[in-house]
Write a protein that holds these residues in place. Sequence first.
Motif, PDB file in Angstrom:
ATOM      1  N   GLY A   1       0.463  -0.812   0.349  1.00  0.00           N
ATOM      2  CA  GLY A   1      -0.052  -0.224  -0.340  1.00  0.00           C
ATOM      3  C   GLY A   1       0.103   0.963   0.376  1.00  0.00           C
ATOM      4  O   GLY A   1      -0.018   2.314   0.118  1.00  0.00           O
ATOM      5  N   LEU A   2       2.038   0.788   0.424  1.00  0.00           N
ATOM      6  CA  LEU A   2       2.571   2.311   0.583  1.00  0.00           C
ATOM      7  C   LEU A   2       3.620   2.440  -1.391  1.00  0.00           C
ATOM      8  O   LEU A   2       3.817   1.418  -2.263  1.00  0.00           O
ATOM      9  CB  LEU A   2       4.396   2.163   0.699  1.00  0.00           C
ATOM     10  CG  LEU A   2       5.702   3.040   1.319  1.00  0.00           C
ATOM     11  CD1 LEU A   2       4.628   4.775   1.718  1.00  0.00           C
ATOM     12  CD2 LEU A   2       6.472   2.741   1.779  1.00  0.00           C
ATOM     13  N   GLN A   3       2.805   4.192  -1.438  1.00  0.00           N
ATOM     14  CA  GLN A   3       3.062   4.773  -3.165  1.00  0.00           C
ATOM     15  C   GLN A   3       5.000   4.950  -2.903  1.00  0.00           C
ATOM     16  O   GLN A   3       5.031   5.927  -1.604  1.00  0.00           O
ATOM     17  CB  GLN A   3       2.036   5.419  -3.006  1.00  0.00           C
ATOM     18  CG  GLN A   3       0.578   5.466  -3.051  1.00  0.00           C
ATOM     19  CD  GLN A   3       1.090   4.236  -4.780  1.00  0.00           C
ATOM     20  OE1 GLN A   3       1.130   4.088  -6.173  1.00  0.00           O
ATOM     21  NE2 GLN A   3       0.236   3.001  -4.166  1.00  0.00           N
ATOM     22  N   PRO A   4       5.156   4.465  -4.430  1.00  0.00           N
ATOM     23  CA  PRO A   4       6.858   5.391  -3.579  1.00  0.00           C
ATOM     24  C   PRO A   4       7.275   7.061  -4.030  1.00  0.00           C
ATOM     25  O   PRO A   4       7.690   7.251  -4.786  1.00  0.00           O
ATOM     26  CB  PRO A   4       7.529   4.823  -4.539  1.00  0.00           C
ATOM     27  CG  PRO A   4       6.583   4.580  -6.389  1.00  0.00           C
ATOM     28  CD  PRO A   4       5.400   4.449  -4.672  1.00  0.00           C
ATOM     29  N   PHE A   5       6.534   7.655  -2.704  1.00  0.00           N
ATOM     30  CA  PHE A   5       6.324   9.389  -2.865  1.00  0.00           C
ATOM     31  C   PHE A   5       7.104   9.909  -2.071  1.00  0.00           C
ATOM     32  O   PHE A   5       6.772   9.183  -0.552  1.00  0.00           O
ATOM     33  CB  PHE A   5       5.735   9.937  -3.520  1.00  0.00           C
ATOM     34  CG  PHE A   5       4.682   9.147  -4.915  1.00  0.00           C
ATOM     35  CD1 PHE A   5       4.889   9.515  -5.962  1.00  0.00           C
ATOM     36  CD2 PHE A   5       3.707   8.391  -5.366  1.00  0.00           C
ATOM     37  CE1 PHE A   5       4.962   9.470  -7.594  1.00  0.00           C
ATOM     38  CE2 PHE A   5       3.135   7.962  -6.177  1.00  0.00           C
ATOM     39  CZ  PHE A   5       3.997   8.402  -7.501  1.00  0.00           C
ATOM     40  N   PRO A   6       7.825  10.979  -1.621  1.00  0.00           N
ATOM     41  CA  PRO A   6       8.210  11.379   0.010  1.00  0.00           C
ATOM     42  C   PRO A   6       7.468  11.363   0.192  1.00  0.00           C
ATOM     43  O   PRO A   6       7.826  11.089   2.244  1.00  0.00           O
ATOM     44  CB  PRO A   6       8.761  12.978  -1.308  1.00  0.00           C
ATOM     45  CG  PRO A   6       8.747  12.461  -2.293  1.00  0.00           C
ATOM     46  CD  PRO A   6       8.175  12.158  -2.925  1.00  0.00           C
ATOM     47  N   ARG A   7       6.778  11.707   0.709  1.00  0.00           N
ATOM     48  CA  ARG A   7       5.050  11.949   1.266  1.00  0.00           C
ATOM     49  C   ARG A   7       5.000  11.065   2.201  1.00  0.00           C
ATOM     50  O   ARG A   7       4.866  11.068   3.347  1.00  0.00           O
ATOM     51  CB  ARG A   7       4.547  12.972   1.678  1.00  0.00           C
ATOM     52  CG  ARG A   7       4.609  14.783   1.258  1.00  0.00           C
ATOM     53  CD  ARG A   7       3.511  15.427   1.065  1.00  0.00           C
ATOM     54  NE  ARG A   7       3.432  16.830   0.917  1.00  0.00           N
ATOM     55  CZ  ARG A   7       2.753  17.493   1.116  1.00  0.00           C
ATOM     56  NH1 ARG A   7       1.477  17.799   0.675  1.00  0.00           N
ATOM     57  NH2 ARG A   7       3.287  18.925   0.532  1.00  0.00           N
ATOM     58  N   ASP A   8       4.575   9.866   1.271  1.00  0.00           N
ATOM     59  CA  ASP A   8       4.457   8.428   1.722  1.00  0.00           C
ATOM     60  C   ASP A   8       5.126   7.872   2.062  1.00  0.00           C
ATOM     61  O   ASP A   8       5.168   7.436   2.921  1.00  0.00           O
ATOM     62  CB  ASP A   8       3.796   7.820   0.187  1.00  0.00           C
ATOM     63  CG  ASP A   8       2.457   8.988  -0.436  1.00  0.00           C
ATOM     64  OD1 ASP A   8       2.719   9.739  -1.064  1.00  0.00           O
ATOM     65  OD2 ASP A   8       0.999   8.496  -0.383  1.00  0.00           O
ATOM     66  N   ILE A   9       6.508   8.264   1.999  1.00  0.00           N
ATOM     67  CA  ILE A   9       7.108   7.293   2.443  1.00  0.00           C
ATOM     68  C   ILE A   9       7.614   7.673   4.424  1.00  0.00           C
ATOM     69  O   ILE A   9       7.886   6.874   4.627  1.00  0.00           O
ATOM     70  CB  ILE A   9       9.287   7.760   1.818  1.00  0.00           C
ATOM     71  CG1 ILE A   9       8.784   6.673   0.706  1.00  0.00           C
ATOM     72  CG2 ILE A   9      10.210   7.190   2.366  1.00  0.00           C
ATOM     73  CD1 ILE A   9       9.803   6.369  -0.431  1.00  0.00           C
ATOM     74  N   MET A  10       7.791   8.938   3.597  1.00  0.00           N
ATOM     75  CA  MET A  10       7.540   9.987   5.083  1.00  0.00           C
ATOM     76  C   MET A  10       6.435   9.321   6.043  1.00  0.00           C
ATOM     77  O   MET A  10       7.105   9.361   7.450  1.00  0.00           O
ATOM     78  CB  MET A  10       7.492  11.558   5.478  1.00  0.00           C
ATOM     79  CG  MET A  10       9.563  12.355   4.788  1.00  0.00           C
ATOM     80  SD  MET A  10      10.678  11.579   5.825  1.00  0.00           S
ATOM     81  CE  MET A  10       9.627  11.917   6.795  1.00  0.00           C
ATOM     82  N   SER A  11       5.267   9.642   5.982  1.00  0.00           N
ATOM     83  CA  SER A  11       3.941   8.895   6.403  1.00  0.00           C
ATOM     84  C   SER A  11       4.572   7.224   7.698  1.00  0.00           C
ATOM     85  O   SER A  11       4.162   6.735   8.489  1.00  0.00           O
ATOM     86  CB  SER A  11       2.992   8.822   5.558  1.00  0.00           C
ATOM     87  OG  SER A  11       2.401   8.424   6.252  1.00  0.00           O
ATOM     88  N   TRP A  12       5.592   6.718   6.642  1.00  0.00           N
ATOM     89  CA  TRP A  12       5.499   4.997   6.710  1.00  0.00           C
ATOM     90  C   TRP A  12       5.980   5.449   7.548  1.00  0.00           C
ATOM     91  O   TRP A  12       6.329   4.803   8.934  1.00  0.00           O
ATOM     92  CB  TRP A  12       5.341   4.203   5.446  1.00  0.00           C
ATOM     93  CG  TRP A  12       5.971   2.360   5.987  1.00  0.00           C
ATOM     94  CD1 TRP A  12       4.700   2.371   6.465  1.00  0.00           C
ATOM     95  CD2 TRP A  12       7.080   2.426   6.444  1.00  0.00           C
ATOM     96  NE1 TRP A  12       5.441   0.742   6.731  1.00  0.00           N
ATOM     97  CE2 TRP A  12       7.081   0.757   6.983  1.00  0.00           C
ATOM     98  CE3 TRP A  12       8.447   3.272   5.879  1.00  0.00           C
ATOM     99  CZ2 TRP A  12       8.560   0.102   6.717  1.00  0.00           C
ATOM    100  CZ3 TRP A  12       9.219   2.042   6.561  1.00  0.00           C
ATOM    101  CH2 TRP A  12       9.125   0.093   6.758  1.00  0.00           C
ATOM    102  N   THR A  13       7.675   5.783   7.445  1.00  0.00           N
ATOM    103  CA  THR A  13       8.880   5.653   8.579  1.00  0.00           C
ATOM    104  C   THR A  13       8.682   6.912  10.281  1.00  0.00           C
ATOM    105  O   THR A  13       8.648   6.054  11.019  1.00  0.00           O
ATOM    106  CB  THR A  13      10.241   6.322   7.583  1.00  0.00           C
ATOM    107  OG1 THR A  13       9.522   7.806   7.672  1.00  0.00           O
ATOM    108  CG2 THR A  13      10.538   5.825   6.277  1.00  0.00           C
ATOM    109  N   GLY A  14       7.331   7.658   9.823  1.00  0.00           N
ATOM    110  CA  GLY A  14       7.023   8.285  10.454  1.00  0.00           C
ATOM    111  C   GLY A  14       6.126   7.576  11.912  1.00  0.00           C
ATOM    112  O   GLY A  14       6.032   7.359  13.031  1.00  0.00           O
ATOM    113  N   GLN A  15       5.242   6.216  10.999  1.00  0.00           N
ATOM    114  CA  GLN A  15       4.625   5.589  11.787  1.00  0.00           C
ATOM    115  C   GLN A  15       5.448   4.638  12.595  1.00  0.00           C
ATOM    116  O   GLN A  15       5.142   4.107  13.800  1.00  0.00           O
ATOM    117  CB  GLN A  15       3.236   4.645  11.498  1.00  0.00           C
ATOM    118  CG  GLN A  15       2.246   6.323  10.558  1.00  0.00           C
ATOM    119  CD  GLN A  15       1.686   4.646   9.291  1.00  0.00           C
ATOM    120  OE1 GLN A  15       1.500   3.973   9.505  1.00  0.00           O
ATOM    121  NE2 GLN A  15       0.689   5.768   8.410  1.00  0.00           N
TER     122      GLN A  15
END
Length: 273
Positions: free
Chosen positions: A110-124
Motif C-alpha cells: 500500500g505504500l506509494q513511492p513518493f516522498p510524503r508517503d515514505i515519510m508517513s510510513w517511517t513516521g508511523q
Amino acid sequence: MTFGSVIERNVARPLMRLVTMGGAPILQQLHLEERLLRRTSDNWCIVNDGTAPPTIVMGVSGKVSELVEIRPVLRDHVPVVRRFSGGGTVIVDQGTVFVTFICNKTAVAGLQPFPRDIMSWTGQLYGKVFRGFGEFHLRENDYAFDHRKFGGNAQSITKDRWVHHTSFLWDYDVKNMSYLKNPQRAPEYRQARDHSDFLCRMNEYMPSRSVFTEGITAALGEHFTVQHTELEMALSDHDDFVPSTKVLSPQDLQDIISSKEAPTVERVQGWPR
C-alpha cells in the motif's frame, strides 16, 4: 489503519537485511548505502552508531555558500561531504546515530513511492519506537519531541527502489553547530529559532542507544522478517561500483569563497572521491 496492516496478516513478510555498524565513517556508510540501493534487490536497514571525525553532510543540490560557514570549516579542517540523496545539511559525529531504510517499491503493502508517503510510513514506524519516551511528532520533514527536532531525513527514489536515511541526535556538541548557517528555507515550526532552541538530544528522553536500536528491530519485525547480516556480505561482489557521494576538497571550498557563489551540481560530479 497503517500501510500493509491488513495484507501482511495473510502473506509472508518480505525479508529485511539488518546491518549494524559502530562508528563507521559517514563517507563509508553513504558509499555502502548507494551501492546497496543501485546494485542489489534486497531490502536493507543500516544502523551506524556514531561516526568520526565530525563531518558536514550536504544534500546533492545544496549550495555550500548558503549552508556552511566555510572559513571556520577550512580553519578547523572539518570534512564536507556531498551525498547522493536530497535533503538538508547536517554535521554528524560520535553523538549521531544513523538509520537507513533501502527498500523495493513493493516492500511495504500500500505504500506509494513518493516522498510524503515514505515519510508517513517511517513516521508511523518511529512512532512505535519512541512510544513511552516522549511526545514524538513527524513535523514537516523532521522527527521531533514536542516542538524540538532530533532527527533529520533525506531520501532518494529510483525506478524500482527508495532510500530513506536519518541522522538522529543522541547527543551533539553545540560548538559543531556553529559551522552551519541557518538555512534560508526552514520548516515553519522552526520559527527562526537558533540551533540551541530548535534541537534536542535523544538522551534526554531514552535510557540508552541500545534501547533505541532494539526498538527499531522490533518495529521492523511488524512489517518484515528481519535477518541480521554481516557487513562483509553487504559489501560482496560490488567492488567495481563508483559512488556519486564525494568529499569536497579544501581547494573546492576556497574557490567558493573566492567566487562568492556555490558550485553547480555538474561540477560536483567531477570532484575527487
